[in-house]
Every structure is written in structure tokens, then in C-alpha cells.
Motif scaffolding. Structure first.
Motif, PDB file in Angstrom:
ATOM      1  N   LEU A 132       0.825  -1.213   0.000  1.00  0.00           N
ATOM      2  CA  LEU A 132       0.000   0.000   0.000  1.00  0.00           C
ATOM      3  C   LEU A 132       0.855   1.257   0.000  1.00  0.00           C
ATOM      4  O   LEU A 132       0.364   2.328  -0.341  1.00  0.00           O
ATOM      5  CB  LEU A 132      -0.935  -0.009   1.209  1.00  0.00           C
ATOM      6  CG  LEU A 132      -2.104  -0.977   1.096  1.00  0.00           C
ATOM      7  CD1 LEU A 132      -2.866  -1.046   2.410  1.00  0.00           C
ATOM      8  CD2 LEU A 132      -3.032  -0.572  -0.029  1.00  0.00           C
ATOM      9  N   SER A 133       2.133   1.125   0.346  1.00  0.00           N
ATOM     10  CA  SER A 133       3.006   2.304   0.338  1.00  0.00           C
ATOM     11  C   SER A 133       3.224   2.814  -1.088  1.00  0.00           C
ATOM     12  O   SER A 133       3.646   3.949  -1.281  1.00  0.00           O
ATOM     13  CB  SER A 133       4.343   1.991   1.008  1.00  0.00           C
ATOM     14  OG  SER A 133       5.031   0.982   0.285  1.00  0.00           O
ATOM     15  N   GLN A 134       2.922   1.987  -2.082  1.00  0.00           N
ATOM     16  CA  GLN A 134       3.050   2.401  -3.480  1.00  0.00           C
ATOM     17  C   GLN A 134       1.843   3.208  -3.959  1.00  0.00           C
ATOM     18  O   GLN A 134       1.861   3.749  -5.046  1.00  0.00           O
ATOM     19  CB  GLN A 134       3.192   1.174  -4.379  1.00  0.00           C
ATOM     20  CG  GLN A 134       4.414   0.349  -4.102  1.00  0.00           C
ATOM     21  CD  GLN A 134       4.393  -0.952  -4.892  1.00  0.00           C
ATOM     22  OE1 GLN A 134       3.349  -1.401  -5.351  1.00  0.00           O
ATOM     23  NE2 GLN A 134       5.554  -1.549  -5.051  1.00  0.00           N
ATOM     24  N   VAL A 135       0.814   3.280  -3.142  1.00  0.00           N
ATOM     25  CA  VAL A 135      -0.438   3.930  -3.536  1.00  0.00           C
ATOM     26  C   VAL A 135      -0.495   5.332  -2.945  1.00  0.00           C
ATOM     27  O   VAL A 135      -0.196   5.535  -1.772  1.00  0.00           O
ATOM     28  CB  VAL A 135      -1.653   3.105  -3.048  1.00  0.00           C
ATOM     29  CG1 VAL A 135      -2.956   3.797  -3.417  1.00  0.00           C
ATOM     30  CG2 VAL A 135      -1.605   1.700  -3.607  1.00  0.00           C
ATOM     31  N   HIS A 136      -0.897   6.291  -3.783  1.00  0.00           N
ATOM     32  CA  HIS A 136      -1.117   7.648  -3.287  1.00  0.00           C
ATOM     33  C   HIS A 136      -2.567   7.761  -2.832  1.00  0.00           C
ATOM     34  O   HIS A 136      -3.494   7.505  -3.609  1.00  0.00           O
ATOM     35  CB  HIS A 136      -0.859   8.686  -4.376  1.00  0.00           C
ATOM     36  CG  HIS A 136      -1.389  10.039  -4.027  1.00  0.00           C
ATOM     37  ND1 HIS A 136      -0.803  10.840  -3.076  1.00  0.00           N
ATOM     38  CD2 HIS A 136      -2.474  10.711  -4.486  1.00  0.00           C
ATOM     39  CE1 HIS A 136      -1.517  11.958  -2.961  1.00  0.00           C
ATOM     40  NE2 HIS A 136      -2.526  11.903  -3.813  1.00  0.00           N
ATOM     41  N   PHE A 137      -2.749   8.102  -1.572  1.00  0.00           N
ATOM     42  CA  PHE A 137      -4.086   8.315  -1.048  1.00  0.00           C
ATOM     43  C   PHE A 137      -4.308   9.813  -0.921  1.00  0.00           C
ATOM     44  O   PHE A 137      -3.507  10.511  -0.315  1.00  0.00           O
ATOM     45  CB  PHE A 137      -4.268   7.624   0.315  1.00  0.00           C
ATOM     46  CG  PHE A 137      -4.251   6.135   0.204  1.00  0.00           C
ATOM     47  CD1 PHE A 137      -5.360   5.452  -0.264  1.00  0.00           C
ATOM     48  CD2 PHE A 137      -3.120   5.408   0.538  1.00  0.00           C
ATOM     49  CE1 PHE A 137      -5.348   4.077  -0.392  1.00  0.00           C
ATOM     50  CE2 PHE A 137      -3.096   4.034   0.418  1.00  0.00           C
ATOM     51  CZ  PHE A 137      -4.214   3.362  -0.049  1.00  0.00           C
ATOM     52  N   ARG A 138      -5.378  10.266  -1.481  1.00  0.00           N
ATOM     53  CA  ARG A 138      -5.675  11.692  -1.501  1.00  0.00           C
ATOM     54  C   ARG A 138      -6.019  12.207  -0.107  1.00  0.00           C
ATOM     55  O   ARG A 138      -5.604  13.297   0.270  1.00  0.00           O
ATOM     56  CB  ARG A 138      -6.823  11.960  -2.463  1.00  0.00           C
ATOM     57  CG  ARG A 138      -7.015  13.423  -2.768  1.00  0.00           C
ATOM     58  CD  ARG A 138      -8.193  13.689  -3.664  1.00  0.00           C
ATOM     59  NE  ARG A 138      -8.054  13.143  -4.996  1.00  0.00           N
ATOM     60  CZ  ARG A 138      -8.973  13.300  -5.948  1.00  0.00           C
ATOM     61  NH1 ARG A 138     -10.078  13.967  -5.707  1.00  0.00           N
ATOM     62  NH2 ARG A 138      -8.799  12.776  -7.140  1.00  0.00           N
ATOM     63  N   TYR A 139      -6.811  11.430   0.657  1.00  0.00           N
ATOM     64  CA  TYR A 139      -7.309  11.937   1.936  1.00  0.00           C
ATOM     65  C   TYR A 139      -6.951  11.076   3.146  1.00  0.00           C
ATOM     66  O   TYR A 139      -7.078  11.546   4.268  1.00  0.00           O
ATOM     67  CB  TYR A 139      -8.838  12.106   1.879  1.00  0.00           C
ATOM     68  CG  TYR A 139      -9.257  13.145   0.873  1.00  0.00           C
ATOM     69  CD1 TYR A 139      -8.923  14.486   1.042  1.00  0.00           C
ATOM     70  CD2 TYR A 139      -9.962  12.792  -0.262  1.00  0.00           C
ATOM     71  CE1 TYR A 139      -9.297  15.436   0.114  1.00  0.00           C
ATOM     72  CE2 TYR A 139     -10.343  13.742  -1.197  1.00  0.00           C
ATOM     73  CZ  TYR A 139     -10.006  15.061  -1.000  1.00  0.00           C
ATOM     74  OH  TYR A 139     -10.371  16.011  -1.921  1.00  0.00           O
ATOM     75  N   LEU A 140      -6.548   9.846   2.963  1.00  0.00           N
ATOM     76  CA  LEU A 140      -6.190   9.006   4.111  1.00  0.00           C
ATOM     77  C   LEU A 140      -4.753   9.273   4.526  1.00  0.00           C
ATOM     78  O   LEU A 140      -3.882   9.491   3.696  1.00  0.00           O
ATOM     79  CB  LEU A 140      -6.336   7.521   3.756  1.00  0.00           C
ATOM     80  CG  LEU A 140      -7.727   7.007   3.432  1.00  0.00           C
ATOM     81  CD1 LEU A 140      -7.666   5.508   3.158  1.00  0.00           C
ATOM     82  CD2 LEU A 140      -8.706   7.304   4.553  1.00  0.00           C
ATOM     83  N   ASN A 141      -4.513   9.205   5.839  1.00  0.00           N
ATOM     84  CA  ASN A 141      -3.139   9.342   6.324  1.00  0.00           C
ATOM     85  C   ASN A 141      -2.565   7.962   6.620  1.00  0.00           C
ATOM     86  O   ASN A 141      -3.274   6.954   6.560  1.00  0.00           O
ATOM     87  CB  ASN A 141      -3.080  10.268   7.551  1.00  0.00           C
ATOM     88  CG  ASN A 141      -3.877   9.735   8.720  1.00  0.00           C
ATOM     89  OD1 ASN A 141      -3.812   8.545   9.055  1.00  0.00           O
ATOM     90  ND2 ASN A 141      -4.636  10.607   9.369  1.00  0.00           N
ATOM     91  N   ALA A 142      -1.290   7.905   6.948  1.00  0.00           N
ATOM     92  CA  ALA A 142      -0.606   6.630   7.171  1.00  0.00           C
ATOM     93  C   ALA A 142      -1.247   5.829   8.300  1.00  0.00           C
ATOM     94  O   ALA A 142      -1.381   4.603   8.200  1.00  0.00           O
ATOM     95  CB  ALA A 142       0.873   6.870   7.465  1.00  0.00           C
ATOM     96  N   GLY A 143      -1.670   6.493   9.356  1.00  0.00           N
ATOM     97  CA  GLY A 143      -2.299   5.798  10.474  1.00  0.00           C
ATOM     98  C   GLY A 143      -3.597   5.116  10.060  1.00  0.00           C
ATOM     99  O   GLY A 143      -3.908   4.015  10.524  1.00  0.00           O
TER     100      GLY A 143
END
Length: 194
Positions: free
Chosen positions: A8-19
Motif C-alpha cells: 500500500l506504500s506504493q499507492v497515493h491516497f488523496r485523503y487518508l493518512n498513514a495511520g
């Protein structure tokens, strides 16, 4: 068909944070308990879709529109369901057979394994395509597009059906996890011994 990323670290999430991506059930719990209820999420989605798909129609005259906020919340739901889709977390109801909410849009197979819906949802559109569609919905809801979005979206009724199931899926995941936390033996599916 969307291939699942290696991590999932390869995915850019627009609104979710790492936690939130590391603990998706924490986000699901907060969203379903503190943010909204299923009936309101359904209505927010319907309001956004109906307004975006129409041309020069105002369905809620005099009502403060919160389409931008709703769009962000829906994208968060799509993103967290993508996280769940990419993990091997247990999403099956086990021994849970009674729910607080009515899940009329999800079929029996999808209720027994939410991954069936998630696989179908992210096969129909990739994560990026769903976010792009949400951006278009927002633009057309505020009537900044040429005509109603209905004229430009492939299979608009199928898309609406997916959004209805999306709302149910996040709350179904919440109910299953909430019940399993309270009743650990409920995680065991009695049919597994057969």
C-alpha cells in the motif's frame, strides 16, 4: 481489471493518512460511529449523483449544499475500502447473521464475503478512476460542466448501483468487526467444520 499493488506504500491516497491505512478498522469505526449513519451516507451519495446527473436542475433550492464535503467523505470511503481490498484482513461475518442496518443492495454472496463486492467494485473502475469520477460528480453537481454528467458516464445506472453498495459495504464491515470484537467466538463460522 486493477492489479493490487505489492504494498500500500506504493499507492497515493488523496485523503487518508498513514495511520488510517495501517489501521483501517480504526477509520471505519470512527467514520461509522462519529461521522455519519448509513441512511445519511446513502442520501448524501444520492443527492450528489442526482444533482450531477441532471442538467440545470436544482433539487434542493435554498438548502446549503455540502457537495464538496460529501465528495471528500465518499473518496475516503473508497480509499479505505481499497485498503481493505488490498489486505488479507478477515472481512467475513463468521457467525454474524443479524445486522443493525438493512443491507438491501448487497446480495447474499457480498454480505457473506465483502471481498466479493470489493473485487467487483475495483474491477469496474480502478481507485484512480473512481476518484476521477468523484471529481467529475462534484464539478457537475455545482453545474460547472456543459450538460448533465449522465450523458458522459458509461453505464450510469450500474455506477449508481455501485455507489449504493459502497455505502452499505463500509457499514457492513463496521458491523461485522464491531460484533466480532464484542463476541470473539462469533468470528468462527460453524459451517467451516462441515
Amino acid at each position: 481489471m486493477e492489479n493490487k499493488p505489492a504494498t500500500l506504500s506504493q499507492v497515493h491516497f488523496r485523503y487518508l493518512n498513514a495511520g488510517e491505512t495501517e489501521n483501517p478498522f480504526g477509520f471505519v469505526n470512527e467514520f461509522c460511529v462519529q461521522e455519519t449513519e448509513l441512511c445519511y451516507l446513502r442520501q448524501d451519495i444520492l443527492d450528489l449523483l442526482k444533482t450531477a446527473y441532471s442538467y440545470k436542475e436544482e433539487f434542493y433550492a435554498g438548502v446549503s449544499k455540502s457537495f464538496g464535503y460529501n465528495q471528500i467523505q465518499i473518496i475516503k470511503v473508497i480509499e479505505i475500502l481499497f485498503v481493505l481490498h488490498c489486505t488479507d484482513l478477515d472481512l467475513k461475518p463468521g457467525n454474524v447473521r443479524s445486522y443493525e442496518n438493512n443491507y438491501n443492495c448487497l446480495n447474499r454472496e457480498e454480505k457473506n464475503d465483502v471481498r466479493v463486492f470489493l473485487d467487483d467494485f475495483f474491477t469496474f473502475h480502478s481507485l484512480d478512476e473512481w476518484r476521477e469520477l468523484m471529481d467529475d460528480l462534484l464539478i457537475y453537481a455545482y453545474k460547472e460542466g456543459d450538460e448533465g454528467l449522465f450523458n458522459y458516464v458509461d453505464e450510469p445506472f450500474k455506477t449508481i448501483g455501485y455507489f449504493e453498495k459502497l455505502a452499505e459495504a463500509i457499514f457492513l464491515v463496521y458491523e461485522i468487526q464491531h460484533f466480532k470484537e464484542g463476541y470473539p467466538k462469533a468470528s468462527v463460522d460453524p459451517r467451516a467444520d462441515v
